[in-house]
Design a protein around this motif. Structure first.
Motif, PDB file in Angstrom:
ATOM      1  N   GLU A 146       0.834  -1.204   0.000  1.00 42.23           N
ATOM      2  CA  GLU A 146       0.000   0.000   0.000  1.00 42.23           C
ATOM      3  C   GLU A 146       0.871   1.257   0.000  1.00 42.23           C
ATOM      4  O   GLU A 146       0.533   2.261  -0.638  1.00 42.23           O
ATOM      5  CB  GLU A 146      -0.933  -0.013   1.208  1.00 42.23           C
ATOM      6  N   THR A 147       1.981   1.187   0.713  1.00 38.78           N
ATOM      7  CA  THR A 147       2.889   2.328   0.772  1.00 38.78           C
ATOM      8  C   THR A 147       3.628   2.505  -0.554  1.00 38.78           C
ATOM      9  O   THR A 147       3.884   3.633  -0.990  1.00 38.78           O
ATOM     10  CB  THR A 147       3.894   2.153   1.939  1.00 38.78           C
ATOM     11  N   ILE A 148       3.973   1.383  -1.197  1.00 44.98           N
ATOM     12  CA  ILE A 148       4.568   1.450  -2.532  1.00 44.98           C
ATOM     13  C   ILE A 148       3.605   2.124  -3.504  1.00 44.98           C
ATOM     14  O   ILE A 148       3.989   2.955  -4.324  1.00 44.98           O
ATOM     15  CB  ILE A 148       4.939   0.039  -3.030  1.00 44.98           C
ATOM     16  N   ALA A 149       2.316   1.762  -3.404  1.00 41.74           N
ATOM     17  CA  ALA A 149       1.306   2.364  -4.287  1.00 41.74           C
ATOM     18  C   ALA A 149       1.221   3.874  -4.089  1.00 41.74           C
ATOM     19  O   ALA A 149       0.832   4.613  -4.997  1.00 41.74           O
ATOM     20  CB  ALA A 149      -0.057   1.727  -4.039  1.00 41.74           C
ATOM     21  N   LEU A 150       1.581   4.318  -2.898  1.00 46.55           N
ATOM     22  CA  LEU A 150       1.590   5.750  -2.599  1.00 46.55           C
ATOM     23  C   LEU A 150       2.810   6.439  -3.198  1.00 46.55           C
ATOM     24  O   LEU A 150       2.857   7.668  -3.291  1.00 46.55           O
ATOM     25  CB  LEU A 150       1.570   5.952  -1.079  1.00 46.55           C
ATOM     26  N   LEU A 168       6.961   4.515 -10.492  1.00 41.43           N
ATOM     27  CA  LEU A 168       5.670   4.516 -11.165  1.00 41.43           C
ATOM     28  C   LEU A 168       5.282   3.107 -11.607  1.00 41.43           C
ATOM     29  O   LEU A 168       4.121   2.697 -11.462  1.00 41.43           O
ATOM     30  CB  LEU A 168       5.697   5.452 -12.373  1.00 41.43           C
ATOM     31  N   GLU A 169       6.235   2.345 -12.128  1.00 43.28           N
ATOM     32  CA  GLU A 169       5.940   0.977 -12.565  1.00 43.28           C
ATOM     33  C   GLU A 169       5.485   0.115 -11.391  1.00 43.28           C
ATOM     34  O   GLU A 169       4.582  -0.721 -11.534  1.00 43.28           O
ATOM     35  CB  GLU A 169       7.164   0.368 -13.241  1.00 43.28           C
ATOM     36  N   LEU A 170       6.090   0.311 -10.218  1.00 37.76           N
ATOM     37  CA  LEU A 170       5.674  -0.460  -9.044  1.00 37.76           C
ATOM     38  C   LEU A 170       4.308  -0.002  -8.546  1.00 37.76           C
ATOM     39  O   LEU A 170       3.531  -0.814  -8.039  1.00 37.76           O
ATOM     40  CB  LEU A 170       6.717  -0.348  -7.930  1.00 37.76           C
ATOM     41  N   GLN A 171       4.009   1.277  -8.681  1.00 38.69           N
ATOM     42  CA  GLN A 171       2.667   1.752  -8.334  1.00 38.69           C
ATOM     43  C   GLN A 171       1.623   1.080  -9.226  1.00 38.69           C
ATOM     44  O   GLN A 171       0.564   0.657  -8.759  1.00 38.69           O
ATOM     45  CB  GLN A 171       2.590   3.268  -8.482  1.00 38.69           C
ATOM     46  N   ILE A 172       1.924   0.986 -10.495  1.00 36.49           N
ATOM     47  CA  ILE A 172       1.007   0.328 -11.431  1.00 36.49           C
ATOM     48  C   ILE A 172       0.903  -1.159 -11.119  1.00 36.49           C
ATOM     49  O   ILE A 172      -0.181  -1.744 -11.152  1.00 36.49           O
ATOM     50  CB  ILE A 172       1.479   0.556 -12.882  1.00 36.49           C
ATOM     51  N   ASN A 186      -1.089  -1.341  -7.682  1.00 35.27           N
ATOM     52  CA  ASN A 186      -2.350  -0.612  -7.527  1.00 35.27           C
ATOM     53  C   ASN A 186      -3.067  -0.362  -8.842  1.00 35.27           C
ATOM     54  O   ASN A 186      -4.134   0.246  -8.867  1.00 35.27           O
ATOM     55  CB  ASN A 186      -2.069   0.739  -6.842  1.00 35.27           C
ATOM     56  N   ASN A 187      -2.449  -0.813  -9.940  1.00 29.96           N
ATOM     57  CA  ASN A 187      -2.972  -0.603 -11.288  1.00 29.96           C
ATOM     58  C   ASN A 187      -2.858   0.846 -11.753  1.00 29.96           C
ATOM     59  O   ASN A 187      -3.260   1.185 -12.860  1.00 29.96           O
ATOM     60  CB  ASN A 187      -4.431  -1.053 -11.420  1.00 29.96           C
ATOM     61  N   ALA A 188      -2.335   1.702 -10.892  1.00 27.95           N
ATOM     62  CA  ALA A 188      -2.126   3.111 -11.221  1.00 27.95           C
ATOM     63  C   ALA A 188      -1.447   3.773 -10.028  1.00 27.95           C
ATOM     64  O   ALA A 188      -1.399   3.207  -8.938  1.00 27.95           O
ATOM     65  CB  ALA A 188      -3.450   3.810 -11.510  1.00 27.95           C
ATOM     66  N   ALA A 189      -0.925   4.960 -10.255  1.00 25.84           N
ATOM     67  CA  ALA A 189      -0.415   5.724  -9.117  1.00 25.84           C
ATOM     68  C   ALA A 189      -1.575   6.043  -8.181  1.00 25.84           C
ATOM     69  O   ALA A 189      -2.665   6.402  -8.629  1.00 25.84           O
ATOM     70  CB  ALA A 189       0.235   7.010  -9.610  1.00 25.84           C
ATOM     71  N   ALA A 198      -9.662   5.391  -5.239  1.00 20.23           N
ATOM     72  CA  ALA A 198      -9.875   3.970  -5.537  1.00 20.23           C
ATOM     73  C   ALA A 198     -11.267   3.507  -5.091  1.00 20.23           C
ATOM     74  O   ALA A 198     -11.948   2.773  -5.814  1.00 20.23           O
ATOM     75  CB  ALA A 198      -8.803   3.126  -4.855  1.00 20.23           C
ATOM     76  N   LYS A 199     -11.699   3.945  -3.919  1.00 20.90           N
ATOM     77  CA  LYS A 199     -13.027   3.544  -3.432  1.00 20.90           C
ATOM     78  C   LYS A 199     -14.110   4.020  -4.395  1.00 20.90           C
ATOM     79  O   LYS A 199     -15.052   3.262  -4.697  1.00 20.90           O
ATOM     80  CB  LYS A 199     -13.272   4.115  -2.037  1.00 20.90           C
ATOM     81  N   HIS A 200     -13.984   5.252  -4.875  1.00 19.10           N
ATOM     82  CA  HIS A 200     -14.982   5.781  -5.810  1.00 19.10           C
ATOM     83  C   HIS A 200     -15.053   4.924  -7.070  1.00 19.10           C
ATOM     84  O   HIS A 200     -16.146   4.595  -7.556  1.00 19.10           O
ATOM     85  CB  HIS A 200     -14.629   7.226  -6.167  1.00 19.10           C
ATOM     86  N   ARG A 201     -13.893   4.550  -7.611  1.00 22.13           N
ATOM     87  CA  ARG A 201     -13.868   3.749  -8.834  1.00 22.13           C
ATOM     88  C   ARG A 201     -14.458   2.359  -8.604  1.00 22.13           C
ATOM     89  O   ARG A 201     -15.193   1.832  -9.440  1.00 22.13           O
ATOM     90  CB  ARG A 201     -12.435   3.630  -9.359  1.00 22.13           C
ATOM     91  N   VAL A 202     -14.125   1.754  -7.458  1.00 23.66           N
ATOM     92  CA  VAL A 202     -14.648   0.421  -7.141  1.00 23.66           C
ATOM     93  C   VAL A 202     -16.165   0.466  -7.003  1.00 23.66           C
ATOM     94  O   VAL A 202     -16.880  -0.392  -7.548  1.00 23.66           O
ATOM     95  CB  VAL A 202     -14.001  -0.122  -5.849  1.00 23.66           C
ATOM     96  N   MET A 203     -16.679   1.442  -6.269  1.00 20.51           N
ATOM     97  CA  MET A 203     -18.129   1.544  -6.069  1.00 20.51           C
ATOM     98  C   MET A 203     -18.852   1.819  -7.387  1.00 20.51           C
ATOM     99  O   MET A 203     -19.939   1.276  -7.644  1.00 20.51           O
ATOM    100  CB  MET A 203     -18.452   2.647  -5.059  1.00 20.51           C
ATOM    101  N   LYS A 204     -18.255   2.630  -8.247  1.00 27.45           N
ATOM    102  CA  LYS A 204     -18.860   2.921  -9.553  1.00 27.45           C
ATOM    103  C   LYS A 204     -18.946   1.656 -10.398  1.00 27.45           C
ATOM    104  O   LYS A 204     -19.976   1.374 -11.031  1.00 27.45           O
ATOM    105  CB  LYS A 204     -18.033   3.988 -10.273  1.00 27.45           C
ATOM    106  N   THR A 205     -17.866   0.858 -10.372  1.00 31.47           N
ATOM    107  CA  THR A 205     -17.855  -0.395 -11.133  1.00 31.47           C
ATOM    108  C   THR A 205     -18.859  -1.390 -10.569  1.00 31.47           C
ATOM    109  O   THR A 205     -19.561  -2.089 -11.322  1.00 31.47           O
ATOM    110  CB  THR A 205     -16.443  -1.007 -11.128  1.00 31.47           C
TER     111      THR A 205
END
Length: 216
Positions: free
Chosen positions: A123-127, A184-188, A191-194, A199-206
């Motif tokens: 999670e910290t890497i994604a940050l 950036l590559e490790l974030q992707i 986390n699939n993105a930086a 993320a919560k908004h995108r998950v709930m929308k999907t």
């Protein structure tokens, strides 16, 4: 998302370089400990001793030890290493478990995370923050995390105390363990993105779309 929100609310800079060290928990039952290859007292004590060595070697750094709990401090086996932690002024154990998401608060304000393999490291890497996974086991030539999680073979693992010390020294000297592109590559990768705090908004929308397609 929680890490992003904490980081956005940071208004002051650390007076000293801050390392947050995430351990692995110790089971209070002797036999459970004895039969565990990865989560046993000896391995965990070795981690705390090496953190103490870092604190003594880098007095300009503060090291905060944080775990899922602090049960290990009540186990007699750890008496000597606990006394050593308590005797060094720039290393201490964070035992505040009354506050929700305390671990994220600490991670977001840190300058470096050192961790035994744990999801909060990812999670910290994604940050986009610095993370060193300490994949070392005393009296063993085998590693655990790096055999399963490659992280594009980038420089995120320390396999010995000497290597850990060198990596910390590199950062303190103003260097970095990874390039911006690698971060950036490790974030992707994790986390699939930086991380952007949405993320919560995108998950709930999907999930709303899936529900609408299948249930309505």
């Amino acid at each position: 998302d929680i890490l992003i929100n904490y980081q956005k609310n940071i208004t002051t800079k650390n007076e000293k370089f801050v390392i947050v060290a995430f351990d692995t928990h110790s089971n209070c039952d002797f036999n459970t400990n004895r039969l565990s290859v990865l989560l046993n007292w000896r391995i965990n004590a070795s981690f705390y001793k090496d953190l103490c060595n870092l604190a003594e070697g880098f007095p300009q750094v503060d090291i905060i030890i944080r775990g899922k709990n602090s049960n290990w401090t009540k186990i007699p086996f750890f008496k000597d290493v606990l006394n050593k932690v308590n005797a060094i002024s720039n290393i201490w154990i964070d035992e505040d478990y009354s506050k929700l998401n305390r671990q994220y608060e600490l991670a977001s304000s840190s300058d470096l995370v050192i961790a035994k393999y744990t999801s909060i490291g990812d999670e910290t890497i994604a940050l986009g923050k610095r993370v060193i996974y300490y994949d070392y086991f005393p009296n063993s030539t085998h590693h655990f995390a790096s055999e399963y999680f490659k992280y594009n073979n980038y420089n995120v693992y320390a396999y010995s105390y000497i290597q850990l010390e060198q990596m910390v020294q590199t950062i303190l000297n103003g260097g970095e363990l990874l390039t911006d592109a690698e971060v950036l590559e490790l974030q992707i990768l994790t986390n699939n993105a930086a991380a952007d705090g949405k993320a919560k908004h995108r998950v709930m929308k999907t999930l709303d779309i899936i529900y609408a397609e299948t249930c309505l």
